[in-house]
Scaffold this motif. Sequence first.
Motif, short mmCIF file in Angstrom:
data_model
loop_
_atom_site.label_atom_id
_atom_site.label_comp_id
_atom_site.label_asym_id
_atom_site.label_seq_id
_atom_site.Cartn_x
_atom_site.Cartn_y
_atom_site.Cartn_z
N GLU A 119 0.73 -1.31 -0.07
CA GLU A 119 -0.04 0.12 0.08
C GLU A 119 1.01 1.40 -0.14
O GLU A 119 0.52 2.22 -0.29
N GLN A 165 -2.34 -5.96 9.25
CA GLN A 165 -3.13 -5.53 7.91
C GLN A 165 -2.55 -6.51 6.69
O GLN A 165 -3.33 -6.94 5.94
N ARG A 179 -4.02 -9.50 4.33
CA ARG A 179 -4.11 -9.41 2.71
C ARG A 179 -3.30 -10.47 2.18
O ARG A 179 -3.99 -11.00 1.20
N GLU A 220 -11.09 -2.13 8.86
CA GLU A 220 -11.23 -1.91 7.28
C GLU A 220 -10.65 -2.82 6.60
O GLU A 220 -11.07 -3.17 5.52
N THR A 221 -9.34 -3.41 7.11
CA THR A 221 -8.95 -4.44 6.46
C THR A 221 -9.52 -5.72 6.41
O THR A 221 -9.67 -6.36 5.36
N GLN A 226 -12.08 -5.61 3.89
CA GLN A 226 -11.77 -6.19 2.47
C GLN A 226 -11.59 -7.41 2.06
O GLN A 226 -11.64 -8.05 1.03
N VAL A 227 -11.04 -8.15 2.91
CA VAL A 227 -10.34 -9.67 2.93
C VAL A 227 -11.69 -10.57 3.47
O VAL A 227 -11.31 -11.75 3.02
N LYS A 236 -16.29 2.06 3.32
CA LYS A 236 -15.77 0.63 2.90
C LYS A 236 -16.81 -0.54 2.86
O LYS A 236 -16.85 -1.38 1.99
#
Length: 582
Positions: free
Chosen positions: A191, A244, A248, A297-298, A301-302, A335
């Motif tokens: 990132e 984080q 990912r 937030e991560t 996403q995952v 998100k």
Amino acid sequence: MSEAVTTKPYKRKRKKTFLSNARKYAKRGYYGRGSHMDADTYQYFVRILEVFKQGFENDEEKEIFVGNVFEQTENKEIDCSCNQVGCRVIEMLLPFANDHVIQRFITKFNEDIRPLSKDRFASFVLQTLVRISATKFFDTNTIVEQKENYKSFCIKTSKFLLNNLEDYIWDNFGNRIIRTCLCSLMQVPEEENIIKPLEDIKCEAGLEIPDEFIEIVQEYGQRLIVWPQFNELCNLELTSGFLQVLLRVLKKADSKLLKAYLEKLLSGCFVSDTVDQENSKNLPPGFMSKSLLMLVETFIQVAGKKMFKKNLETMFKGRMLKLALLKSTHFSVQKVMKFCNNKEQFDPLFDELCDHLGEIIQKGYSSVVLALAQSCQRLSTKQGTFIQSLIKALNCSDCEEYFAISCCRLLPYDKQNMPSNDGLQKEKLSLQGSLLLQTMLNFNKPIKIVNSLLSMDTNDLKGLFSNPMGSHIVDSYVKATYVGEKSREKLARKMQGTYQELAASKYGSRSFEAIWSVANMKAKLHIMEELSNKDGSWSNSEHGKIIAAKINLALYKRNKENWKTSFNKGLNVTKVLEDILN
């Protein structure tokens, strides 16, 4: 009588660049922090930074330049890497170096990796070496022997850090090297902003990750999940950033282990038994610190479908408005909406927010409203309700003709505060407001937005379409699937009398091209007649010249029939090409 005190507008002080600081400290006799560097070498590296910043005429010139620089570092690789300016130059140029140079640095770093991995400057070079080595390994152009060398270096560095994880995970520099190792092994983008490594890299489609790389990532995950200090890792910014990254890469390496992490985070870190889940006034611990919030937030996403749903029900349901109105948590709300993958998940969240769009906009978090609109478009749900709620929020219920301009400004309609035509062109409109209007034009039934735009005064519309933000609205209008052909024709007719001014301005010319691209032949002839009959000074302006060339104004003035014939030929060629491509 005292004089009026005039205050100058605040100007943010421009931050000095690394290069300007390097020059300044050299004049004072300071030659970079870290390892000692003599004055001549220091000045040489400063000149390298200057030359590289200026750029090169071609790749060959750059290759020769990079080769010459690295010749000067031979047998001084470590000393240069441990110096502030030397580190910057090496880190900058290594992505463009040949295999021989990269292998030379790898050999030197392998000799004593422990102190270098914690060095405040050399650690950045080590990160770059790991990143490049992994990229080179996956590059189909790299010869087999070199591939094995690069693979070996990635494995050795990653395992060294794994074996000393207790020391390095708390260290600022070591921690970041581990992150680079994990991302490089699994080819997951970092990132952080990094120099693009290596030009002309070619990787195989459907990249196959070696088992050794996957096993290393799994071992990191298996070791950390049972740590007694796991909660402490989540609560510190440095180690939260590491987790984080780990989440990912685990999404790609081991979905079962990832699920175990998500369960542990959700039940042990993000929520607390003391928080009443039914009371929206209370926020779970996951929202109360930046470190945990970034992990939340991560997580979003995952997470797979089941874990995402569980997270929604545990942390977000019943709290959406409160979260949307807080500076620290409104990004999490965006998100969540972005990753909702069905109407059943999204609709209850929408219902919590739709009656409060005015509060959210007034608070300054219009990006939440934009994310809501984009989700409505993506999932084809609640679109009519959203438009009505926004009309109400912007005080346009009794004057929907002003909805479009109020939306662009993201201010409630106020008759006393409407901009003039010129003011609208120069006014700094809201980016989110412009994007909102573009999004709603792509709804299944955008008739209210279309009618609002078409009901605007022609000069106001010209001002909007000549605005840096407003000019993009025309693109959406003419390209939107559900904006009908008749509505496009109405816009072309509406703008008659303004085409000369549109074509002559920077952003207006963009709008002109958008309208021209969808206008039928009858409309195009009207436009050409307008442009050719009026004063031709517009076609001598910077942007007008471009437009005049594209529409072949010179031929039209000479012979209208020839212009129509040549134009129709161009259309036929375009149609044939489209048929072939499709």
